[in-house]
Design an enzyme around this catalytic site. Structure first.
Site, PDB file in Angstrom:
ATOM      1  N   ARG A 239       0.836  -1.194   0.000  1.00 40.47           N
ATOM      2  CA  ARG A 239       0.000   0.000   0.000  1.00 40.47           C
ATOM      3  C   ARG A 239       0.876   1.251   0.000  1.00 40.47           C
ATOM      4  O   ARG A 239       1.997   1.237   0.531  1.00 40.47           O
ATOM      5  CB  ARG A 239      -0.879   0.041   1.252  1.00 40.47           C
ATOM      6  CG  ARG A 239      -2.150  -0.784   1.123  1.00 40.47           C
ATOM      7  CD  ARG A 239      -3.114  -0.216   0.080  1.00 40.47           C
ATOM      8  NE  ARG A 239      -4.357  -0.956  -0.020  1.00 40.47           N
ATOM      9  CZ  ARG A 239      -4.596  -1.955  -0.871  1.00 40.47           C
ATOM     10  NH1 ARG A 239      -3.669  -2.368  -1.712  1.00 40.47           N
ATOM     11  NH2 ARG A 239      -5.780  -2.553  -0.906  1.00 40.47           N
ATOM     12  N   HIS A 287      -1.663   0.009  -9.885  1.00 39.89           N
ATOM     13  CA  HIS A 287      -2.390  -0.751  -8.858  1.00 39.89           C
ATOM     14  C   HIS A 287      -3.238  -1.856  -9.510  1.00 39.89           C
ATOM     15  O   HIS A 287      -4.433  -1.996  -9.246  1.00 39.89           O
ATOM     16  CB  HIS A 287      -3.268   0.175  -8.001  1.00 39.89           C
ATOM     17  CG  HIS A 287      -3.692  -0.459  -6.704  1.00 39.89           C
ATOM     18  ND1 HIS A 287      -3.900   0.228  -5.543  1.00 39.89           N
ATOM     19  CD2 HIS A 287      -3.932  -1.767  -6.392  1.00 39.89           C
ATOM     20  CE1 HIS A 287      -4.266  -0.604  -4.579  1.00 39.89           C
ATOM     21  NE2 HIS A 287      -4.284  -1.835  -5.079  1.00 39.89           N
TER      22      HIS A 287
HETATM   23  P1  NDP Z   1      -3.598 -11.377   4.450  1.00 43.12           P
HETATM   24  O1  NDP Z   1      -4.391 -10.774   5.535  1.00 43.12           O
HETATM   25  O2  NDP Z   1      -3.901 -12.746   3.988  1.00 43.12           O
HETATM   26  O3  NDP Z   1      -2.049 -11.366   4.862  1.00 43.12           O
HETATM   27  C1  NDP Z   1      -1.430 -10.272   5.493  1.00 43.12           C
HETATM   28  C2  NDP Z   1      -0.047 -10.691   5.923  1.00 43.12           C
HETATM   29  O4  NDP Z   1       0.634  -9.569   6.462  1.00 43.12           O
HETATM   30  C3  NDP Z   1      -0.079 -11.774   7.011  1.00 43.12           C
HETATM   31  O5  NDP Z   1       0.952 -12.703   6.800  1.00 43.12           O
HETATM   32  C4  NDP Z   1       0.191 -10.962   8.283  1.00 43.12           C
HETATM   33  O6  NDP Z   1       0.787 -11.687   9.332  1.00 43.12           O
HETATM   34  C5  NDP Z   1       1.143  -9.922   7.751  1.00 43.12           C
HETATM   35  N1  NDP Z   1       1.172  -8.756   8.635  1.00 43.12           N
HETATM   36  C6  NDP Z   1       0.171  -7.876   8.893  1.00 43.12           C
HETATM   37  N2  NDP Z   1       0.581  -6.947   9.784  1.00 43.12           N
HETATM   38  C7  NDP Z   1       1.861  -7.257  10.085  1.00 43.12           C
HETATM   39  C8  NDP Z   1       2.822  -6.680  10.960  1.00 43.12           C
HETATM   40  N3  NDP Z   1       2.547  -5.594  11.685  1.00 43.12           N
HETATM   41  N4  NDP Z   1       4.036  -7.272  11.036  1.00 43.12           N
HETATM   42  C9  NDP Z   1       4.311  -8.377  10.314  1.00 43.12           C
HETATM   43  N5  NDP Z   1       3.450  -8.972   9.457  1.00 43.12           N
HETATM   44  C10 NDP Z   1       2.241  -8.417   9.361  1.00 43.12           C
HETATM   45  O7  NDP Z   1      -3.665 -10.369   3.218  1.00 43.12           O
HETATM   46  P2  NDP Z   1      -3.422 -10.655   1.664  1.00 43.12           P
HETATM   47  O8  NDP Z   1      -2.232 -11.524   1.500  1.00 43.12           O
HETATM   48  O9  NDP Z   1      -4.693 -11.026   1.024  1.00 43.12           O
HETATM   49  O10 NDP Z   1      -3.087  -9.164   1.153  1.00 43.12           O
HETATM   50  C11 NDP Z   1      -2.043  -8.442   1.771  1.00 43.12           C
HETATM   51  C12 NDP Z   1      -2.010  -7.032   1.253  1.00 43.12           C
HETATM   52  O11 NDP Z   1      -1.495  -7.003  -0.067  1.00 43.12           O
HETATM   53  C13 NDP Z   1      -3.355  -6.314   1.137  1.00 43.12           C
HETATM   54  O12 NDP Z   1      -3.823  -5.849   2.390  1.00 43.12           O
HETATM   55  C14 NDP Z   1      -2.977  -5.178   0.208  1.00 43.12           C
HETATM   56  O13 NDP Z   1      -2.370  -4.147   0.956  1.00 43.12           O
HETATM   57  C15 NDP Z   1      -1.945  -5.832  -0.708  1.00 43.12           C
HETATM   58  N6  NDP Z   1      -2.543  -6.206  -1.997  1.00 43.12           N
HETATM   59  C16 NDP Z   1      -2.211  -5.473  -3.088  1.00 43.12           C
HETATM   60  C17 NDP Z   1      -2.715  -5.771  -4.330  1.00 43.12           C
HETATM   61  C18 NDP Z   1      -2.289  -5.020  -5.520  1.00 43.12           C
HETATM   62  O14 NDP Z   1      -2.895  -5.198  -6.589  1.00 43.12           O
HETATM   63  N7  NDP Z   1      -1.273  -4.200  -5.431  1.00 43.12           N
HETATM   64  C19 NDP Z   1      -3.656  -6.889  -4.505  1.00 43.12           C
HETATM   65  C20 NDP Z   1      -3.924  -7.619  -3.291  1.00 43.12           C
HETATM   66  C21 NDP Z   1      -3.385  -7.280  -2.093  1.00 43.12           C
HETATM   67  P3  NDP Z   1       0.034 -12.935  10.007  1.00 43.12           P
HETATM   68  O15 NDP Z   1       0.064 -14.036   8.954  1.00 43.12           O
HETATM   69  O16 NDP Z   1       0.860 -13.262  11.177  1.00 43.12           O
HETATM   70  O17 NDP Z   1      -1.359 -12.480  10.306  1.00 43.12           O
HETATM   71  C1  OXD Z   2      -5.909  -4.703  -3.284  1.00 44.51           C
HETATM   72  C2  OXD Z   2      -6.534  -5.499  -4.355  1.00 44.51           C
HETATM   73  O1  OXD Z   2      -6.190  -4.895  -2.096  1.00 44.51           O
HETATM   74  O2  OXD Z   2      -6.389  -5.110  -5.542  1.00 44.51           O
HETATM   75  O3  OXD Z   2      -5.097  -3.824  -3.637  1.00 44.51           O
HETATM   76  O4  OXD Z   2      -7.144  -6.544  -4.063  1.00 44.51           O
END
Ligand code: NDP
Ligand code: OXD
Length: 324
Positions: A239, A287
């Site tokens: 993000r 994005h």
């Molecule tokens: P999930 O909720 O499945 O995974 C989030 C991960 O981040 C988990 O492993 C979590 O740890 C870890 N995490 C969260 N906070 C912390 C912290 N403070 N310290 C260490 N680790 C942390 O989300 P997704 O994998 O589905 O998506 C992740 C992010 O990717 C989205 O929120 C978005 O920001 C981004 N995204 C971007 C996209 C794009 O097109 N650019 C598309 C999709 C997602 P734990 O496993 O221990 O809970």
């Molecule tokens: C995001 C998505 O979270 O595209 O950025 O799913």
């Protein structure tokens, strides 16, 4: 589902996408998720919809205040994996469960993007593109192979795990970092803030796949980028709130970092005069690293609505305490 409070209001893909959403939801109600059959799928700004009839809202960046004005809302469905585009509205109704999009298709697409970026950075694809534009034949060599390059992934959730598996499959040494410790075959897993410096020091290519939370705000700071090995590269697909662009630019211009793929920015859409567009070491994408098809998102949300209607806990529920 009973009575007439069964409208699914959609703000994702614009009004032009509403017929497609309607037909996918009808298909999955008929084939897989019968409890979602009574849904009346309508465009977000459809003036003929009474706010009290709205039971579900499938949204990307809902207008602030609109969700709070839907008195019978039962579920908020985030069309994206991240929920920050909803929770940034101070009025969002916290008593209504919020479901994030969790589809294998999006994870696969993210894995493809991260693999593409890692290989392009490894082989300095931007240099070849510049040479082609200048019609210059220059058979340059790159220093490393995947097998002697470490890819480190911040965030081992749905997106991070699939990306880790895919880059591992390309031969990269792969490490990951999350809040809670994971055990994933072939991936060296680290957890918690204390482990972060040691993790970053190993990353030749750092991939950010974290959610936007107060804890991850500014996590890719200048100080942290400086702890990456000299010549390291960045793939930023988390993000915009994770990094200040000027910190990346300085790390690239000083030669400490060698290149970056950036898909998310502090301001989106990225303004036309933003320096990222023309930086010779940056590839900008809009994005769109991992957008799942409407068909697969409709399938996922029809299943979660059906589970909710049966009194079960849906998949992908946002946890307000963790912030993701
Ligand atoms: P999930 O909720 O499945 O995974 C989030 C991960 O981040 C988990 O492993 C979590 O740890 C870890 N995490 C969260 N906070 C912390 C912290 N403070 N310290 C260490 N680790 C942390 O989300 P997704 O994998 O589905 O998506 C992740 C992010 O990717 C989205 O929120 C978005 O920001 C981004 N995204 C971007 C996209 C794009 O097109 N650019 C598309 C999709 C997602 P734990 O496993 O221990 O809970
Ligand atoms: C995001 C998505 O979270 O595209 O950025 O799913």
């Amino acid at each position: 589902m009973s009575g007439k409070k069964n409208v699914l209001l959609v703000k994702s893909g614009g009004e032009a996408a509403i017929d497609e959403w309607r037909s996918h939801f009808a298909h999955f109600a008929a084939t897989e998720s019968p409890e979602s059959a009574a849904l009346d799928v309508r465009w977000w700004n459809d003036a003929s919809v009474a706010p009290e009839d709205v039971a579900y809202a499938l949204v990307w960046q809902p207008d602030p205040g609109r969700l709070a004005a839907l008195p019978n809302l039962r579920l908020i469905l985030s069309t994206a994996a991240g929920a920050d585009h909803i929770t940034s509205d101070p009025t969002w109704p916290r008593h209504v469960p919020l479901i994030r999009a969790v589809t294998p298709e999006a994870a696969q697409r993210m894995g493809e993007y991260v693999s593409m970026a890692a290989l392009a950075l490894l082989r300095d694809l931007k240099r070849s593109v510049r040479q082609q534009a200048a019609r210059r034949w220059d058979s340059f060599e790159t220093e490393r192979s995947a097998t002697d390059t470490c890819v480190g992934i911040l965030g081992l959730g749905t997106m991070g795990v699939r990306s880790a598996e895919m880059v591992r499959g390309l031969g990269f040494r792969t490490i990951g970092w999350s809040r809670s410790r994971k055990a994933i075959d072939g991936i060296d897993c680290h957890a918690g803030n204390d482990a972060l410096p040691g993790f970053l020091a190993q990353c030749d290519i750092l991939v950010c796949l974290l959610p936007a939370t107060p804890e991850t705000d500014g996590i890719l700071s200048a100080e942290r980028l400086a702890t990456l090995p000299r010549g390291a590269a960045l793939v930023h697909v988390g993000r915009g709130s994770h990094m200040k662009f000027d910190d990346l630019r300085e790390a690239l211009d000083s030669g400490h970092l060698s290149g970056a793929f950036v898909d998310v920015f502090e301001t989106e859409p990225l303004p036309a005069d933003h320096p990222a567009w023309t930086h010779e070491k940056i590839v900008v994408t809009s994005h769109n690293a991992a957008i799942a098809s409407r068909r697969m998102r409709a399938r996922f949300f029809a299943a979660q609505i059906a589970a909710f209607e049966r009194g079960e806990t849906p998949v992908g529920v946002y946890d307000a305490v963790r912030g993701y």
